[in-house]
Structures are given as structure tokens and as C-alpha cells.
Design a protein around this motif. Sequence first.
Motif, PDB file in Angstrom:
ATOM      1  N   ASP A 122     -49.721  12.696  24.175  1.00 54.52           N
ATOM      2  CA  ASP A 122     -49.439  13.852  25.039  1.00 54.52           C
ATOM      3  C   ASP A 122     -48.150  13.650  25.830  1.00 54.52           C
ATOM      4  N   ALA A 123     -47.763  12.380  26.030  1.00 51.71           N
ATOM      5  CA  ALA A 123     -46.569  12.079  26.820  1.00 51.71           C
ATOM      6  C   ALA A 123     -45.303  12.067  25.972  1.00 51.71           C
ATOM      7  N   GLY A 124     -45.416  12.413  24.697  1.00 56.32           N
ATOM      8  CA  GLY A 124     -44.238  12.471  23.842  1.00 56.32           C
ATOM      9  C   GLY A 124     -43.891  11.172  23.153  1.00 56.32           C
ATOM     10  N   GLU A 125     -44.782  10.181  23.209  1.00 59.93           N
ATOM     11  CA  GLU A 125     -44.548   8.922  22.504  1.00 59.93           C
ATOM     12  C   GLU A 125     -45.083   9.029  21.076  1.00 59.93           C
ATOM     13  N   LEU A 126     -44.520   8.201  20.190  1.00 62.18           N
ATOM     14  CA  LEU A 126     -44.901   8.260  18.780  1.00 62.18           C
ATOM     15  C   LEU A 126     -45.134   6.858  18.258  1.00 62.18           C
ATOM     16  N   TRP A 127     -46.260   6.685  17.549  1.00 56.96           N
ATOM     17  CA  TRP A 127     -46.572   5.420  16.888  1.00 56.96           C
ATOM     18  C   TRP A 127     -46.776   5.682  15.394  1.00 56.96           C
ATOM     19  N   VAL A 128     -46.441   4.687  14.592  1.00 57.48           N
ATOM     20  CA  VAL A 128     -46.635   4.745  13.138  1.00 57.48           C
ATOM     21  C   VAL A 128     -47.449   3.521  12.726  1.00 57.48           C
ATOM     22  N   SER A 206     -59.711  10.133  23.029  1.00 54.94           N
ATOM     23  CA  SER A 206     -59.961  10.960  24.211  1.00 54.94           C
ATOM     24  C   SER A 206     -58.629  11.488  24.705  1.00 54.94           C
ATOM     25  N   PRO A 207     -58.638  12.603  25.462  1.00 56.63           N
ATOM     26  CA  PRO A 207     -57.380  13.182  25.949  1.00 56.63           C
ATOM     27  C   PRO A 207     -56.564  12.176  26.759  1.00 56.63           C
ATOM     28  N   GLY A 208     -55.270  12.109  26.459  1.00 52.26           N
ATOM     29  CA  GLY A 208     -54.383  11.227  27.195  1.00 52.26           C
ATOM     30  C   GLY A 208     -54.394   9.782  26.742  1.00 52.26           C
ATOM     31  N   ALA A 209     -55.236   9.440  25.778  1.00 51.63           N
ATOM     32  CA  ALA A 209     -55.322   8.057  25.316  1.00 51.63           C
ATOM     33  C   ALA A 209     -54.188   7.735  24.364  1.00 51.63           C
TER      34      ALA A 209
END
Length: 247
Positions: A122-128, A206-209
Motif C-alpha cells: 500500500d505504501a508503493g513498495e515492490l518486492w519480487v 492483512s491490510p498494510g502488511a
Amino acid sequence: MEPGESIAAAVRREVREETGLECEPLTLLALEERGPAWIRFVFLARPTGGTLKTLQDADAESLQATWWAGEPTALPLRAPDILPLLELAARYRRSPSHPATLPQELPCALICLRLLVAFASDAGELWVLLSTAGTPHLPVTACGTAASELRGGLRAPVLRLLRDCLPRAPPSPAPLGLLGLQHRAGGAGGADGVCFNVLLSVAAGSPGAGPPELRGPAFCWWRVEEEGLKGRIVQRLRAAAVVPIYS
């Protein structure tokens, strides 16, 4: 496709045999599949030469060919399965939904999937998701020949891999589609496989996790820091800017 034939060469040959026209493939439009035993590639192409086949040219490949003006009721079809594909092509011509995508001539011994599994917070971070065996790399899973996997199509090996790495894998993953594919006809040792590069996303518990917890050390989440790469992946995810898979 014939043995030892590339995907693009098969497109050109089939169009020439069926219609008398030469063509240039422009992009893959869709992938239709029923597991590794039945795969059909749908292409958008443009004519580059040849002569439209008439009844006088009828042979074992086709009776004739004609240009179609776009009215479905004017088509004497034995089955309507091509109508959604014609509409897909028309929509792509009006507004391309994904970049032009053509097979890359790279060798592959198996029919397999290379997965770009992404998690966007939700904070705009991205993981692969990466496999940690050897040099970290995108996970690759082979398409099996067991009856259960054949029934599940290309989603079955995706689900198998997610179950291996996630404690709570989704019951029925839905790959967004293809980023691309690789195939080289008549590879070393007679290998003639295809590797599909599949993009899909996973949701937070969960939201925000953050990204879901992984089952063990065989996989890890890699945080994408480079803004250009992150932007391209996020754009593909949000716009579903991939070649659709129809199972």
C-alpha cells in the motif's frame, strides 16, 4: 507447428498455406492452452505479399480465402470460437493493451514457466520473489505430464510452486498473463521446449502488511529499489499489460 519449426515460421507458413498471402507477425495476442499437450498461439500479423487464394487454388490446406469486413453475421462459421479473438485483435489495433510481444529465439529443453511473482504494498513498495538456489533468479517450474497437472493447465505448476514457497498459497492462482516467451526450434539434443515468462501478483495477509512470509530458505523476497524497473513492473501489474492466457 512442424518439428524443427520456430513459432514465427509456423505463423508465416500456416497463413501462406491457408490464404496464399505472405505475412509478418506483429505481436502475440493471446495464448490458449489446455496444459502442455495443447497450446495455441494467437498472433496479429500484417500481409506483406502473395495472392489471395481462390476456389481455383483449392487444395488440402483450404478451399479459398477472403477478406472479412467485420460483421459477424456475414461469416459462415462452423464454430464461433474465433469471434472473441477477432474482437481482441480489433481492440488491440485501436488501443494496444501490451507492448508488441514476439517469441525470443533462446533455447529451452522443457515446457516450463519462469515466474515474476510480485507483491506491491500500500505504501508503493515492490518486492519480487526469487529462488536462492545458486545465483538468485526468478523461479522456474516445469510443466508436468501427470494427469492432475494436465487437467489444471498451466496454472497447475504455478500452484505447485506457490505451495512450495508460501505457507498459505492461494487455492487457484490466476496468472495475469505473459510478459514474453522463448523458443528455439531443434535445440541441442533435439530439445524443442518453450519457456513462458508469466507475471502474477500475490496479496498481503492483512491490510498494510508486507510480502507474505515464505516457507523456508529456498526462496526470498527481493525489494526492487531501481525506480525505472519498479515503474515498469507496477505499470504492467496495474494495467494488466500482458498477453492474456485463456485456459
